[in-house]
Design an enzyme around this catalytic site. Structure first.
Site: not given
Ligand code: AP5
Ligand code: MG
Ligand code: ZN
Length: 215
Positions: A88, A127, A173
């Site tokens: 990241r 979600r 974020r």
């Molecule tokens: P992390 O858990 O990685 O969260 P994020 O990057 O904010 O990403 P999300 O998990 O929110 O989204 P996603 O892309 O996985 O989407 P999803 O598939 O769930 O990180 C959380 C925290 O941890 C960070 O803020 C930080 O504090 C820390 N952290 C983690 N890694 C770090 C690192 N490397 N360095 C430093 N800090 C770190 O989909 C979202 C929703 O949309 C779901 O409900 C899904 O069903 C729906 N959906 C998915 N695709 C579609 C589509 N095509 N159309 C419609 N709906 C959809």
């Molecule tokens: Mg995720």
């Protein structure tokens, strides 16, 4: 095959990583999931990370690089890995390159899941996940077939929402994504590993686009 799914919060990284895991037998390495497990277990890392994650800020490079380095020691990574939410920052990307090099592993592709901000807030706020198996759902886009029952593991009433899935943390974020993570798009483009898919399409369509760029 070892790949990175790169994209803003809510882009669908976790959703697609789970599809790849099931279909191709790859292993999902989500630093977000690992950190949430550490918070739930109350470990030292978890205690340090809890407030940072709830605000939507990034945990230190040192902590997440340490987590990934330990995880890459396990045997199951040999069948292929999907990095979800890591790296990241540029420092994390450099560290990953070095780690893979020392372990004799190769990075095959970085898939950028490009999305408009307008869809991301709605995805994240709607979600929820199964508390037992971790399957992800959405109240409009991916409902369980039977209300309150997990499609995947059949458990009932165990759905939960993340502490950072609210509009205020989501703004932080997104800002952090553009500031610290989006430079990785240029970084991997320069290394000739970048592929881009349209993450605003529906879930099955994104799955098909990813399969195409990986073939
Ligand atoms: P992390 O858990 O990685 O969260 P994020 O990057 O904010 O990403 P999300 O998990 O929110 O989204 P996603 O892309 O996985 O989407 P999803 O598939 O769930 O990180 C959380 C925290 O941890 C960070 O803020 C930080 O504090 C820390 N952290 C983690 N890694 C770090 C690192 N490397 N360095 C430093 N800090 C770190 O989909 C979202 C929703 O949309 C779901 O409900 C899904 O069903 C729906 N959906 C998915 N695709 C579609 C589509 N095509 N159309 C419609 N709906 C959809
Ligand atoms: Mg995720
Ligand atoms: Zn489940």
């Amino acid at each position: 095959m070892n790949i990175i799914l790169l994209g803003p919060p809510g882009a669908g990284k976790g959703t697609q990583a789970r599809v790849l895991e099931e279909r191709d037998g790859m292993v999902q390495l989500s630093t977000g999931d690992m950190l949430r497990a550490a918070v739930a277990a109350g470990t030292e890392v978890g205690q340090q990370a809890k407030a940072i994650m709830e605000r939507g800020d990034l945990v230190t490079d040192e902590v997440v690089i340490g987590i990934i380095s330990d995880r890459l020691e396990e045997d199951d990574v040999k069948g292929g890995v999907i990095f979800d939410g890591f790296p990241r920052t540029l420092a994390q990307a450099d560290a990953l390159g070095a780690l893979l090099g020392t372990k004799g592993l190769k990075l095959d592709a970085v898939v950028e899941m490009r999305c408009d901000d307008s869809v991301l807030v709605e995805r994240v706020v709607g979600r929820f996940t199964c508390g037992k198996c971790g399957e992800g759902y959405h109240r409009s886009f991916k409902k369980p077939a039977k209300e309150d029952v997990c499609d995947k593991c059949g458990s009932t009433g165990g759905f939960k929402q993340r502490a950072d899935d609210n509009e205020e943390s989501m703004r932080t974020r997104l800002l952090n994504y553009y500031k610290d993570t989006s430079p990785l798009i240029g970084y991997y483009h320069a290394k000739d590993t970048l592929q881009t898919v349209d993450g605003t399409a529906d879930i099955d369509d994104v799955t098909a686009q990813i399969a195409k760029v990986l073939s």
